[in-house]
Design a protein around this motif. Structure first.
Motif, PDB file in Angstrom:
ATOM      1  N   LEU A   7       0.827  -1.205   0.000  1.00 42.30           N
ATOM      2  CA  LEU A   7       0.000   0.000   0.000  1.00 42.30           C
ATOM      3  C   LEU A   7       0.864   1.258   0.000  1.00 42.30           C
ATOM      4  O   LEU A   7       0.532   2.238  -0.675  1.00 42.30           O
ATOM      5  N   ARG A   8       1.972   1.232   0.727  1.00 43.56           N
ATOM      6  CA  ARG A   8       2.874   2.388   0.714  1.00 43.56           C
ATOM      7  C   ARG A   8       3.407   2.643  -0.683  1.00 43.56           C
ATOM      8  O   ARG A   8       3.510   3.793  -1.126  1.00 43.56           O
ATOM      9  N   GLU A   9       3.744   1.563  -1.398  1.00 44.50           N
ATOM     10  CA  GLU A   9       4.308   1.725  -2.742  1.00 44.50           C
ATOM     11  C   GLU A   9       3.285   2.294  -3.732  1.00 44.50           C
ATOM     12  O   GLU A   9       3.645   2.997  -4.672  1.00 44.50           O
ATOM     13  N   TYR A  10       2.003   2.016  -3.524  1.00 50.41           N
ATOM     14  CA  TYR A  10       0.981   2.558  -4.414  1.00 50.41           C
ATOM     15  C   TYR A  10       0.772   4.056  -4.211  1.00 50.41           C
ATOM     16  O   TYR A  10       0.114   4.704  -5.040  1.00 50.41           O
ATOM     17  N   GLY A  11       1.302   4.606  -3.139  1.00 51.41           N
ATOM     18  CA  GLY A  11       1.240   6.042  -2.922  1.00 51.41           C
ATOM     19  C   GLY A  11      -0.182   6.577  -2.941  1.00 51.41           C
ATOM     20  O   GLY A  11      -1.069   6.085  -2.245  1.00 51.41           O
ATOM     21  N   ALA A  12      -0.413   7.587  -3.775  1.00 52.64           N
ATOM     22  CA  ALA A  12      -1.723   8.245  -3.837  1.00 52.64           C
ATOM     23  C   ALA A  12      -2.814   7.334  -4.384  1.00 52.64           C
ATOM     24  O   ALA A  12      -4.008   7.652  -4.266  1.00 52.64           O
ATOM     25  N   LEU A  13      -2.431   6.204  -4.975  1.00 57.27           N
ATOM     26  CA  LEU A  13      -3.423   5.271  -5.526  1.00 57.27           C
ATOM     27  C   LEU A  13      -3.862   4.214  -4.519  1.00 57.27           C
ATOM     28  O   LEU A  13      -4.712   3.378  -4.835  1.00 57.27           O
ATOM     29  N   GLN A  14      -3.288   4.229  -3.326  1.00 59.05           N
ATOM     30  CA  GLN A  14      -3.510   3.116  -2.399  1.00 59.05           C
ATOM     31  C   GLN A  14      -4.962   2.955  -1.975  1.00 59.05           C
ATOM     32  O   GLN A  14      -5.399   1.846  -1.644  1.00 59.05           O
ATOM     33  N   ASP A  15      -5.751   4.047  -2.012  1.00 57.26           N
ATOM     34  CA  ASP A  15      -7.154   3.915  -1.628  1.00 57.26           C
ATOM     35  C   ASP A  15      -7.975   3.200  -2.690  1.00 57.26           C
ATOM     36  O   ASP A  15      -9.157   2.891  -2.466  1.00 57.26           O
ATOM     37  N   ARG A  16      -7.360   2.916  -3.850  1.00 53.76           N
ATOM     38  CA  ARG A  16      -8.072   2.186  -4.913  1.00 53.76           C
ATOM     39  C   ARG A  16      -7.657   0.715  -4.989  1.00 53.76           C
ATOM     40  O   ARG A  16      -8.087  -0.010  -5.887  1.00 53.76           O
ATOM     41  N   VAL A  17      -6.821   0.302  -4.062  1.00 57.09           N
ATOM     42  CA  VAL A  17      -6.305  -1.072  -4.065  1.00 57.09           C
ATOM     43  C   VAL A  17      -7.248  -1.989  -3.294  1.00 57.09           C
ATOM     44  O   VAL A  17      -7.692  -1.659  -2.185  1.00 57.09           O
ATOM     45  N   ARG A  18      -7.544  -3.132  -3.891  1.00 55.86           N
ATOM     46  CA  ARG A  18      -8.347  -4.151  -3.218  1.00 55.86           C
ATOM     47  C   ARG A  18      -7.660  -5.491  -3.396  1.00 55.86           C
ATOM     48  O   ARG A  18      -7.286  -5.865  -4.516  1.00 55.86           O
ATOM     49  N   ILE A  19      -7.455  -6.192  -2.306  1.00 54.94           N
ATOM     50  CA  ILE A  19      -6.809  -7.507  -2.350  1.00 54.94           C
ATOM     51  C   ILE A  19      -7.878  -8.586  -2.259  1.00 54.94           C
ATOM     52  O   ILE A  19      -8.702  -8.592  -1.336  1.00 54.94           O
ATOM     53  N   VAL A  20      -7.879  -9.481  -3.245  1.00 55.67           N
ATOM     54  CA  VAL A  20      -8.876 -10.552  -3.324  1.00 55.67           C
ATOM     55  C   VAL A  20      -8.151 -11.892  -3.344  1.00 55.67           C
ATOM     56  O   VAL A  20      -7.281 -12.121  -4.184  1.00 55.67           O
ATOM     57  N   ARG A  21      -8.493 -12.763  -2.431  1.00 50.21           N
ATOM     58  CA  ARG A  21      -7.911 -14.105  -2.438  1.00 50.21           C
ATOM     59  C   ARG A  21      -8.498 -14.884  -3.612  1.00 50.21           C
ATOM     60  O   ARG A  21      -9.719 -14.869  -3.843  1.00 50.21           O
ATOM     61  N   THR A  22      -7.661 -15.597  -4.354  1.00 49.19           N
ATOM     62  CA  THR A  22      -8.168 -16.364  -5.493  1.00 49.19           C
ATOM     63  C   THR A  22      -9.164 -17.427  -5.048  1.00 49.19           C
ATOM     64  O   THR A  22     -10.069 -17.782  -5.808  1.00 49.19           O
ATOM     65  N   ARG A  23      -9.019 -17.903  -3.833  1.00 51.88           N
ATOM     66  CA  ARG A  23      -9.957 -18.925  -3.362  1.00 51.88           C
ATOM     67  C   ARG A  23     -11.361 -18.361  -3.137  1.00 51.88           C
ATOM     68  O   ARG A  23     -12.319 -19.118  -2.964  1.00 51.88           O
ATOM     69  N   GLU A  24     -11.493 -17.018  -3.119  1.00 51.85           N
ATOM     70  CA  GLU A  24     -12.817 -16.412  -3.076  1.00 51.85           C
ATOM     71  C   GLU A  24     -13.502 -16.488  -4.441  1.00 51.85           C
ATOM     72  O   GLU A  24     -14.716 -16.374  -4.549  1.00 51.85           O
ATOM     73  N   LEU A  25     -12.694 -16.664  -5.488  1.00 55.19           N
ATOM     74  CA  LEU A  25     -13.210 -16.656  -6.853  1.00 55.19           C
ATOM     75  C   LEU A  25     -13.408 -18.055  -7.405  1.00 55.19           C
ATOM     76  O   LEU A  25     -14.290 -18.281  -8.232  1.00 55.19           O
ATOM     77  N   ILE A  26     -12.538 -18.959  -6.996  1.00 56.78           N
ATOM     78  CA  ILE A  26     -12.568 -20.321  -7.531  1.00 56.78           C
ATOM     79  C   ILE A  26     -12.388 -21.313  -6.392  1.00 56.78           C
ATOM     80  O   ILE A  26     -11.750 -21.012  -5.391  1.00 56.78           O
ATOM     81  N   ASP A  27     -12.953 -22.476  -6.550  1.00 55.79           N
ATOM     82  CA  ASP A  27     -12.807 -23.542  -5.567  1.00 55.79           C
ATOM     83  C   ASP A  27     -11.360 -24.027  -5.590  1.00 55.79           C
ATOM     84  O   ASP A  27     -10.901 -24.531  -6.618  1.00 55.79           O
ATOM     85  N   PRO A  28     -10.605 -23.875  -4.492  1.00 54.53           N
ATOM     86  CA  PRO A  28      -9.206 -24.308  -4.507  1.00 54.53           C
ATOM     87  C   PRO A  28      -9.045 -25.801  -4.752  1.00 54.53           C
ATOM     88  O   PRO A  28      -7.977 -26.264  -5.130  1.00 54.53           O
ATOM     89  N   GLY A  29     -10.134 -26.564  -4.571  1.00 50.23           N
ATOM     90  CA  GLY A  29     -10.062 -27.988  -4.872  1.00 50.23           C
ATOM     91  C   GLY A  29     -10.215 -28.291  -6.349  1.00 50.23           C
ATOM     92  O   GLY A  29      -9.886 -29.375  -6.811  1.00 50.23           O
ATOM     93  N   ALA A  30     -10.729 -27.294  -7.119  1.00 48.37           N
ATOM     94  CA  ALA A  30     -10.954 -27.513  -8.545  1.00 48.37           C
ATOM     95  C   ALA A  30      -9.693 -27.355  -9.355  1.00 48.37           C
ATOM     96  O   ALA A  30      -9.486 -28.012 -10.368  1.00 48.37           O
ATOM     97  N   THR A  31      -8.837 -26.441  -8.933  1.00 46.42           N
ATOM     98  CA  THR A  31      -7.598 -26.190  -9.646  1.00 46.42           C
ATOM     99  C   THR A  31      -6.607 -25.577  -8.665  1.00 46.42           C
ATOM    100  O   THR A  31      -6.973 -25.185  -7.567  1.00 46.42           O
ATOM    101  N   GLY A  32      -5.353 -25.506  -9.045  1.00 48.83           N
ATOM    102  CA  GLY A  32      -4.344 -24.978  -8.129  1.00 48.83           C
ATOM    103  C   GLY A  32      -3.144 -24.431  -8.866  1.00 48.83           C
ATOM    104  O   GLY A  32      -2.966 -24.635 -10.058  1.00 48.83           O
ATOM    105  N   GLY A  33      -2.279 -23.686  -8.105  1.00 47.03           N
ATOM    106  CA  GLY A  33      -1.039 -23.185  -8.654  1.00 47.03           C
ATOM    107  C   GLY A  33      -1.224 -22.290  -9.862  1.00 47.03           C
ATOM    108  O   GLY A  33      -2.055 -21.384  -9.882  1.00 47.03           O
TER     109      GLY A  33
END
Length: 341
Positions: free
Chosen positions: A56-82
């Motif tokens: 977030l520090r490195e994004y500077g003035a853009l940091q308020d637009r950063v969102r971190i999403v875990r891939t397991r929120e999008l796909i079943d980790p048992g369906a695919t990996g790596g």
């Protein structure tokens, strides 16, 4: 011109490169062109608190637009990996994006000059990106397999092998089209998108472009076939000459994006690494070559332990997933398969 969403997938070994990308975005990317920065966290345990704060520090003035999403929120980790889970996540994230287009980056990509949405989408709403031949390309078989899956006829396949969009980043996606691709695949297969993606061994860029070409409006409707240059230093060119060639291409094409593959930083000789440090300094990403060299040494110290950890945990996850999916034998089956003594 509408702002864009920028999406980057990262795992443990590439976190320092993501920090460099964030720094370059803060320095060069026009804030008016940025709706959101989405980090798809594909690490085993998730980005640590210190890693998140550094990013977030490195994004500077853009940091308020950063969102971190875990891939397991999008796909079943048992369906695919790596690696394959990273590919599927680049498409699955479209269901959470609000902008008409989004730009997928790898952690190895960084900006090197002032850039805006006009680098990626033209005034007609078509994405930049020039096609190239796959006649002798190592991914030709994957392209043909994907097109066959999509129902392409012989003429469509031949035309695609002659000229088709690249599989390199930055890659610009039309958000609504990605959603249509996933909906169509789920409807036809009867499976979730990640499950079908893994089962058919698909590739994200081929699937998207192939669907447009075979079932959608055609590539010309969404892509202008104009160059989106992003020179890279690849492992096969991990030498002083290889770095010089990539920099020469960068200068010749007036590229806004450059890339250095993680394996180059991990294995290149001192002279090559010094040339990379010099290039990063010239791009304005470090105050001097010594600072860039310190960054490279930090990356190298963390790289091997991160790779070993990630691969080990992936093996454990696959083993657990396999046991969960294995059918249970009933007592009658066990008895019938047990030899008499």
């Amino acid at each position: 011109m509408s702002p864009l969403t920028f999406v980057t997938v990262v795992f443990e070994a590439e976190v320092p490169l993501l920090e460099l990308q964030a720094r370059s975005m803060a320095r060069y990317l026009d804030p008016a062109s940025v709706e959101e920065m989405l980090i798809l966290d594909n690490s085993v345990l998730g980005l640590s608190g210190p890693s998140r704060r550094r990013l977030l520090r490195e994004y500077g003035a853009l940091q308020d637009r950063v969102r971190i999403v875990r891939t397991r929120e999008l796909i079943d980790p048992g369906a695919t990996g790596g690696w394959r889970s990273q590919q599927a996540a680049k498409l699955a994230i479209a269901r959470r994006i609000r902008t008409p287009h989004y730009v997928v980056l790898d952690a190895k990509n960084h900006f090197t000059r002032a850039a805006s949405a006009a680098e990626f989408v033209d005034r007609t709403g078509r994405a930049f990106g020039r096609s190239h031949p796959y006649t002798t390309h190592p991914l030709r078989e994957s392209l043909v397999r994907t097109l066959t899956y999509l129902g392409a006829d012989a003429h469509q396949t031949e035309r695609a092998v002659a000229a088709f969009p690249p599989t390199a980043t930055p890659f610009v996606f039309d958000t609504d089209t990605v959603r249509a691709v996933m909906d169509d695949i789920e409807r036809r297969s009867g499976r979730t998108f990640p499950e079908e993606f893994e089962r058919r061994e698909l590739l994200e860029f081929f699937l998207y472009a192939g669907w447009i070409d075979t079932r959608g409006p055609g590539l010309a409707a969404l892509r202008n076939n104009r160059s989106l240059p992003a020179p890279a230093v690849w492992p096969k060119a991990a030498s002083v000459d290889g770095v010089r060639a990539a920099i020469a291409e960068h200068r010749r094409e007036d590229a806004a994006v450059f890339a250095v593959h993680r394996q180059v930083l991990a294995a290149a000789d001192p002279a090559t690494l010094a040339r990379i440090a010099e290039a990063w300094t010239t791009f304005g990403l470090f105050p001097d070559a010594a600072s860039a060299g310190t960054f490279i040494r930090r990356f190298r110290r963390r790289y091997l332990p991160a790779i070993v950890w990630t691969r080990g945990m992936e093996r454990v996850r696959r083993a657990v997933g396999h046991r969960k999916r294995a059918p249970r034998l009933t007592s009658s089956v066990v008895r019938s398969e047990t030899p008499a003594i």
